[in-house]
Design an enzyme around this catalytic site. Sequence first.
Site, PDB file in Angstrom:
ATOM      1  N   GLU A 338       0.787  -1.232   0.000  1.00 47.57           N
ATOM      2  CA  GLU A 338       0.000   0.000   0.000  1.00 47.57           C
ATOM      3  C   GLU A 338       0.823   1.289   0.000  1.00 47.57           C
ATOM      4  O   GLU A 338       0.612   2.175   0.833  1.00 47.57           O
ATOM      5  CB  GLU A 338      -0.954   0.005   1.215  1.00 47.57           C
ATOM      6  CG  GLU A 338      -1.955  -1.126   1.181  1.00 47.57           C
ATOM      7  CD  GLU A 338      -2.944  -1.079   2.331  1.00 47.57           C
ATOM      8  OE1 GLU A 338      -4.143  -1.154   2.046  1.00 47.57           O
ATOM      9  OE2 GLU A 338      -2.516  -0.978   3.493  1.00 47.57           O
TER      10      GLU A 338
HETATM   11  C1  ACM Z   1      -2.100  -5.314   4.123  1.00 50.33           C
HETATM   12  O1  ACM Z   1      -3.196  -5.750   4.526  1.00 50.33           O
HETATM   13  N1  ACM Z   1      -1.979  -4.046   3.775  1.00 50.33           N
HETATM   14  C2  ACM Z   1      -0.964  -6.185   3.973  1.00 50.33           C
END
Ligand code: ACM
Length: 710
Positions: A338
């Site tokens: 992310e």
């Molecule tokens: C995640 O759930 N961002 C690894």
Amino acid sequence: LTEGIGQIMVQSFVQNFVHDFALRGFLLILLGALLISKPAGAQQPALNLLPMPSSVHAGAGSLRVDSRFSVALTGYTEPRLERGVERFLRQLMGQTAIPLNLKPAKSGQATLLIRTDHASKEIQEVGEDESYSLEVTPAGETLIAPNPLGTLHGLQTFLQLVDISTDGFAVPAVNIQDRPRFPWRGLMIDSARHFIPLEVIRRNLDGMEALKMDVFHWHLSDNQGFRVESKRFPKLQELGSDGFYYTQDDIRDVIAYARDRGIRVVPEFDMPGHSTSWFVGYPELASAPGPYEIERRWGVFDPAMDPTKESTYQFLDEFIGEMAKLFPDQFFHVGGDEVNGKQWDASKEIQEFMRAHGIQNNQALQAYFNKRLQPIVEKHGKSMIGWDEILDPALPKDITIQSWRGQASLAAAAKQGYRGILSNGYYLDLGWPASRHYAVDPMSGDAANLSPEEQKRILGGESCMWAEYVDAENIDSRIWPRNASIAERLWSSAEVRDTASMYARLDVVSTRLEWRGLTHKTSYWRMLHRIAGAATPEEFAALRTLTEQLEPVKDYTREQTAPVEPTSLTPMNRVVDAVPLESAAGRRFGELVDKFIAASCLDADAGARLRTQFAAWSDNDARLAPLAKRSLLVREAAERSRDLSALGTMGLAALDAISKRQPPPGSWKTRQLATIEQLKKQKAQLLLIPVPAVQKLVEAATGGTCMGAK
Ligand code: ACM
């Protein structure tokens, strides 16, 4: 005692051997064994074993467990095994309340004779032999394992077999041969978003031991906190943790505690995103000038490390060097998930660097970062693992992918020569029922079409406990008992997939985990009392009648449905924080309705039980109302209380129609279904679990086999 366990259960060995390189030579012998055994994946188990062993043969009679029970260690031994036996005896005392002698016995006199052949690796490795065999007869018990890992697992199996009998405690005679299907059976705990105290970590390691899980993945840094003491870069914890961090001694203690239980500890330091807490002390690491503060909100944020500066890699080299010494495991998790790239887009220098190096986009920039990071991790003796965003063909095949965004990335990684583990489908924070996690198999989907060579790269899976909505008080109830269904998926044969059997065993395991010190049941009780305040016993009973039918909203809807934006400072003391993520009472109610309808609504006993339940619900709101006036936290759930009573009244009307075999007018059904649609919606972030089952009854009352039956 042996009545009801006479059934012989045999599970196929084949799946387990796919992952066992050392013993594959024995495959022919095993194929011979298979010819005389029958697969029993779909059969109801007679024993409360979870995870289900590879093979279970019931014998005749049982072994008594009384105060003379003793254990002898023979063959190879080591202090870890001695501690393991003492812990086992303490656990047995916890289960039976029978005082036992903790000293080892002489081999000729022991009730339980253990024989371990040789040592396991000093630093536990992926794919070591974890097999054991356990033979219980009325005269005694033998546990044999190649190395201590199997011995430890076998002791846990024995504890699951102990139960109350007509004349005390006993273990049924049985022969068990067992080994795991996957070598990587993990639980990830996020200690960053909420700090999770050491005793909570330890009791969850106890739970993992009971379920034969062997990897504790520790998510130690994120935007909201940096949780490990660094001596080289002390501002990481001094400025990035609000004082809530683990000292290096704490970490060493946890690693030793885990190793004693056959569990590896894989640390994760998330980079280049999810890293605001690093920048509070070291803003020069970031892609935009500071100052930075610890993030209090949940979500994906802009701050990210600057992948274009040499100083970033110098810092990481020193930091990883320090952490690589602290954490002995072969694997080092670098996160990688992310990265939104906004700081990179906004930086003139970074954009210039990208042009100069022909880096096309942010994904390529992150790949560049990982290409620089991987040799650093390797230089410090570790193998790099990261979330599936790090998958890039430019990286060496030594890296491992943890698939969270979808199962496809796991198969894609395996096809390209990378090892992988599955976490998509095993996110405990999403609030799924155990049955849904249980149905997720690392080898299904695209992975089913991989070659055997490629399939071997899929090492297993990990459940993930992200900590936005958990703290020390309620985290156990978010992990357990559902995590046990994932433990079985990763240990047992793929053919073991009967959900009713899993739930029957899960209920038993859940109770037993409390003896290990887990608090998933008792914390609910404690939290409800806080919510209720000085309630009368009747009011408290009414609160329980309501809350046992409630679950928090699912998936990622918790933020959107919150009355005010939640942060790491928000108290977690509401009904939504207390109620289990899967309501056992709600599940049992649904099963009762299904049973009633399957019998064309002629099952008088089920009908009577449903009527009692509906009557209690129908009256419950009036019983709870005085408390809801006094308690802010009960009042929040008041609408759900009215809903439960409405559901009770609706259920009674449906049962009346069914018993008279006289469908109400069509307008009744229309009205009920419109109400049901309203009741299905969340209120105060709470779902009313029995609604779909009552809908089935309303439909049964207005047509179908129930109305036709006499
Ligand atoms: C995640 O759930 N961002 C690894």
